[in-house]
Design a protein around this motif. Structure first.
Motif, short mmCIF file in Angstrom:
data_model
loop_
_atom_site.label_atom_id
_atom_site.label_comp_id
_atom_site.label_asym_id
_atom_site.label_seq_id
_atom_site.Cartn_x
_atom_site.Cartn_y
_atom_site.Cartn_z
N ASN B 113 79.44 19.76 21.15
CA ASN B 113 78.76 18.48 20.86
C ASN B 113 78.06 18.49 19.50
O ASN B 113 77.51 17.48 19.07
N GLY B 114 78.01 19.67 18.88
CA GLY B 114 77.39 19.74 17.55
C GLY B 114 75.88 19.73 17.56
O GLY B 114 75.25 19.83 16.51
N LYS B 115 75.29 19.59 18.71
CA LYS B 115 73.83 19.44 18.78
C LYS B 115 73.09 20.76 18.98
O LYS B 115 71.89 20.84 18.77
N SER B 116 73.82 21.74 19.45
CA SER B 116 73.15 22.99 19.79
C SER B 116 74.15 24.14 19.70
O SER B 116 75.33 23.94 19.45
N GLY B 117 73.63 25.34 19.90
CA GLY B 117 74.49 26.51 19.89
C GLY B 117 73.85 27.63 20.66
O GLY B 117 72.67 27.56 21.01
N ARG B 145 69.67 22.08 13.61
CA ARG B 145 68.86 21.23 12.74
C ARG B 145 69.70 20.04 12.28
O ARG B 145 69.25 18.90 12.33
N ASP B 146 70.90 20.36 11.90
CA ASP B 146 71.80 19.34 11.38
C ASP B 146 72.89 19.12 12.43
O ASP B 146 73.77 19.96 12.63
N THR B 147 72.82 17.99 13.10
CA THR B 147 73.76 17.76 14.21
C THR B 147 75.05 17.10 13.72
O THR B 147 75.96 16.82 14.49
N GLN B 148 75.15 16.85 12.41
CA GLN B 148 76.33 16.17 11.86
C GLN B 148 77.39 17.17 11.40
O GLN B 148 78.59 16.93 11.54
N THR B 149 76.94 18.28 10.81
CA THR B 149 77.89 19.25 10.24
C THR B 149 78.29 20.28 11.28
O THR B 149 77.44 20.88 11.93
N LEU B 150 79.59 20.48 11.44
CA LEU B 150 80.05 21.46 12.42
C LEU B 150 80.49 22.73 11.72
O LEU B 150 81.24 22.70 10.75
N SER B 151 79.99 23.87 12.18
CA SER B 151 80.41 25.15 11.61
C SER B 151 81.58 25.72 12.40
O SER B 151 82.34 26.53 11.91
N LYS B 152 81.72 25.28 13.63
CA LYS B 152 82.73 25.79 14.56
C LYS B 152 82.69 27.30 14.74
O LYS B 152 83.68 27.91 15.14
N ILE B 153 81.55 27.90 14.45
CA ILE B 153 81.43 29.34 14.66
C ILE B 153 81.51 29.63 16.16
O ILE B 153 80.97 28.88 16.98
N SER B 154 82.23 30.69 16.49
CA SER B 154 82.36 31.05 17.91
C SER B 154 82.62 32.55 18.02
O SER B 154 83.72 32.98 18.27
N GLU B 155 81.58 33.31 17.79
CA GLU B 155 81.69 34.76 17.92
C GLU B 155 80.90 35.17 19.14
O GLU B 155 79.67 35.25 19.11
N ILE B 156 81.61 35.42 20.23
CA ILE B 156 80.95 35.72 21.49
C ILE B 156 81.12 37.20 21.81
O ILE B 156 82.23 37.69 21.91
N PRO B 157 80.03 37.91 21.92
CA PRO B 157 80.13 39.35 22.23
C PRO B 157 80.46 39.54 23.71
O PRO B 157 80.28 38.63 24.52
N SER B 158 80.94 40.70 24.04
CA SER B 158 81.17 40.98 25.46
C SER B 158 80.07 41.89 25.98
O SER B 158 79.51 42.70 25.24
N PHE B 159 79.75 41.73 27.23
CA PHE B 159 78.70 42.53 27.84
C PHE B 159 79.27 43.35 28.98
O PHE B 159 80.19 42.92 29.66
N LYS B 160 78.70 44.50 29.16
CA LYS B 160 79.11 45.31 30.30
C LYS B 160 78.55 44.68 31.56
O LYS B 160 77.45 44.13 31.56
N GLU B 161 79.31 44.79 32.62
CA GLU B 161 78.87 44.19 33.88
C GLU B 161 77.62 44.89 34.40
O GLU B 161 76.77 44.28 35.03
N ALA B 162 77.49 46.20 34.10
CA ALA B 162 76.26 46.92 34.43
C ALA B 162 75.88 47.80 33.26
O ALA B 162 76.74 48.30 32.53
N THR B 163 74.57 47.97 33.07
CA THR B 163 74.07 48.84 32.02
C THR B 163 74.64 50.25 32.24
O THR B 163 74.50 50.79 33.34
N PRO B 164 75.26 50.86 31.23
CA PRO B 164 75.82 52.20 31.44
C PRO B 164 74.72 53.22 31.74
O PRO B 164 73.60 53.11 31.24
#
Lengths: 347, 347, 347
Positions: B113-117, B145-164
């Motif tokens: 939606n461009g409004k948040s991340g 801050r700027d809801t008009q400009t889209l960066s389309k950044i999408s770098e999602i890290p992966s998490f372990k299901e349990a803390t090692p």
């Protein structure tokens, strides 16, 4: 989940878990809960003038922190906390000390209805050097597990009407009391048997005050914490731990008893009516007895402090009505003995 | 006034201000807030018996004091605190230690939606000797801050299901556990996967309790303190900090887990429904997993503690309904791992 | 029971009882009451970076703990606390220090109605080494005992409009301020006279918060504690101690004044309207004056902090209306002076 009547036997020794190290945080919280102003416990300067290395813990705070340990084993599911007797504070406790507690079963009396019984215990609190710091007896009514079988046990111990005064009193020899520091001019000789002190202050207690205190003492009796459960009880709300009222009454009694900074003993006490959040506590004190001791620097006063809710203590003439029943606003009838220096120590 | 989505970039390192020295006052207040009775944290005697010089700080208290520092930079204006993972408590912390915290941005995902991340950070807490005391990942949704400009950044890290579980566990070697002191007889071998413990206690939380705690942690998220602002929000009142519920649930779990005195890790957690002043918190715990370690004196239990409001935990069979939605009274679903000594250590 | 007008005489010296040892518990409770985040007072690391051996006590906390001692003698039955002036904090106080206080009567003015009079005192607080830690003047209106006899006494002292700045300022020489730790980038040079800072936070105060604080300070003015008595007063409920508002306003002012970690003086203050439980406090600050000092590492800012209840501070343009009367939501008008490092110290 708490013990039943059948879980106790005569002579049984119970080591209560959770020794507790006392910290500066406990001391500050106690002042915040009660507004207590006894100088010995809040001032290192006064403590040194009175022969201590540093300020000792208020006796009543120590009582709560130590007593709390016995709730799980003795009274978690008590039908009623019936009474206590012969409470003594043999040795001062300091920040950094760790207190622990154990109890011996000294009496058992099955109730005739077969559903419950009374357990009498003698509890002793010790510090990390195995020195006695608290010694008392109490009795509680608990449920029976098996309500069909009757044991007919009835071994009832006897209690002294007042905690005996020992030859040795473990407080430093007092040379001089700086009344500019303690805030009071009155000493042993200034009090008369039969005299009554109407302490002017009243302190209102809110839910957070009393639940924070009771949790600090790690006293886990459910009636004090669990509003959801209590809403469906006849009380309809959380019941205040009786020890809160003892503390507030003692703090209020500062006004008139500023130099009586040591609680030597609690002889007996009745929590005459329940107290709830929003109640304002007032108190007055009667001098029951003046007790000389072989030590020349101090004497003891046996006191009766009556705490009243939502009514100035001066308005209460007697705590009981003509039939010997406590008035509905009277919440504590405490018989205890304090140590107070003699006049010659005053400066 | 808090950061916006555009203020973050991948690899960014943020030093959170306000290192915090931990005091005896913090420890006492934590006991007052929660009623926690784990002996290791309230008794120097027990701590010494377990190989410590003195009692360490409760892991969850340390978490709150350290975590609070990151609120200003990461989540002050968060739309939602979405989750946390891989929380570890590598080293014990003591009174007098000073904890501080820094974070690295490890993921950024702009919402369509461009409004948040969503911002993902890896946060590390250290003591004054630069030793790691806390290590975790979390992710929050923040405004753009700027809801008009889209960066389309999408770098999602992966998490372990349990803390090692690490090879090295920084707690002293345990020779003997004095169960008369810790208050519990159960050790690693006594628990079974799938077993459920219904902790009987319930604790009601009032406004002063939770706001005093959150202010003590110097966690300045407005929703917890500002009743005037919250009155015009859909909630209509101050929202309790989720950490309060974790603490209360952990304190309640003492009953049944007395010897599991160390929180090794928090694997994940969901604050399923909000809690407000006046709510009474209950909890039950399931044993998810039993984990052996190369150390022979200890094992680890992976637990799932469910906290419930205004309903005894024994009345809840499953925290979710048939559609996988949390029941409305369920307020916490916590997956965490505790250390517990093995049976041979028991005395 | 408090003193009457006739109990005071010019030049009278009053030693206030109850010296108070300051503990770690007091420090933690103060953070819990206020949410204060000034790094100097909550972090030994920051304190050491600023030249201290360990973290000093927050000046305002020290003020409350010391000031509380004078209530019994000076203002217990005050009709009104009229004002204070020339408050100075000459020396830092630390955990373990014991503060005490004495006052000299410097002015007396009988009111023309013969029923009351104004008492002016100069009060000095000292630590256990007899070093001055607090110095201030205040005046209160008290009842006369004998309303028939007129003394016509009218000795009114004059006060300086602002506390004088001394040549010697007792804080360590500041080499470097680690702004990553203090949380603020602004130094002396960054502020301009006339500038206004709208602090965004609002903090709601409940009954337990303010009564616990006031009892901790051993300030025994009845109006703050006794709800039963206050219910039949025009206020209808407990009045919050004005010092609570000063503390909250100071804590809120962190946002924008992070490096102004020392209160040098309070020049004057007005508690414009009463505050009660449930009120939410907001604040804004104006820069009244920038004061250079012979020390090159620091400057002083004279500030006016306005605290407002139940309304965002940004919505208030002026604290007074056109007739010079305080707006009904304005609760504090505080004129004080803080020390702030100069820019070259920033890192």
């Amino acid at each position: 989940m708490g013990n039943f009547f059948e879980d106790f036997f005569m002579g049984q020794e119970i080591v209560h878990p959770l020794p507790r190290t006392i910290s500066e945080g406990d001391v500050s919280l106690y002042i915040a809960f009660t507004g207590s102003r006894f100088a010995l416990h809040s001032s290192d300067i006064v403590a040194k003038e009175l022969g201590y290395e540093k300020r000792p813990i208020d006796d009543i705070l120590m009582f709560h922190l130590t007593f709390g340990k016995s709730v799980q084993d003795i009274s978690l599911n008590a039908i009623a906390n019936l009474g206590y007797a012969e409470i003594r504070f043999p040795t001062s406790v300091y920040v950094g000390d760790t207190v622990s507690m154990s109890s011996t079963v000294i009496g058992l009396k099955e109730n005739s209805n077969g559903k419950s019984g009374v357990v009498y215990v003698h509890s002793i609190g010790k510090n990390q050097r195995d020195e006695e710091v608290l010694n008392f007896k109490r009795w509680v009514m608990v449920h029976k597990r098996d309500t069909q079988t009757l044991s007919k046990i009835s071994e009832i111990p006897s209690f002294k009407e007042a905690t005996p005064i020992l030859e040795k009193i473990n407080i430093p020899k007092i040379d001089e009391v700086n009344t500019d520091a303690t805030g009071g001019k009155f000493f042993f000789e200034d009090y008369e048997v039969g005299e009554r002190l109407n302490h002017p202050e009243g302190i209102t207690i809110d839910n957070s005050d009393h639940t924070l205190a009771t949790k600090l003492y790690q006293n886990n009796a459910k009636v004090h914490f669990n509003d959801h459960m209590m809403k469906s009880s006849p009380m309809g709300q959380r019941l205040m731990y009786g020890g809160i009222i003892i503390s507030i009454a003692r703090a209020i009694s500062f006004n008139g008893l500023q130099n009586a900074q040591w609680v030597y003993a609690i002889n007996s006490g009745a929590h005459c009516n329940p107290t709830y959040a929003g109640d304002t506590i007032y108190a007055y004190t009667e001098i029951l007895e003046k007790l000389e001791h072989s030590r020349e620097d101090i004497g003891l006063l046996r006191l009766r402090t009556i705490a009243v809710k939502n009514q100035a203590s001066s308005e209460i003439e007697q705590p009981k009505d003509e039939e010997g029943k406590y008035l509905k606003n009277v919440v504590l009838d405490l018989d205890y003995t304090v140590i107070i220096p003699k006049k010659k120590t005053g400066k």
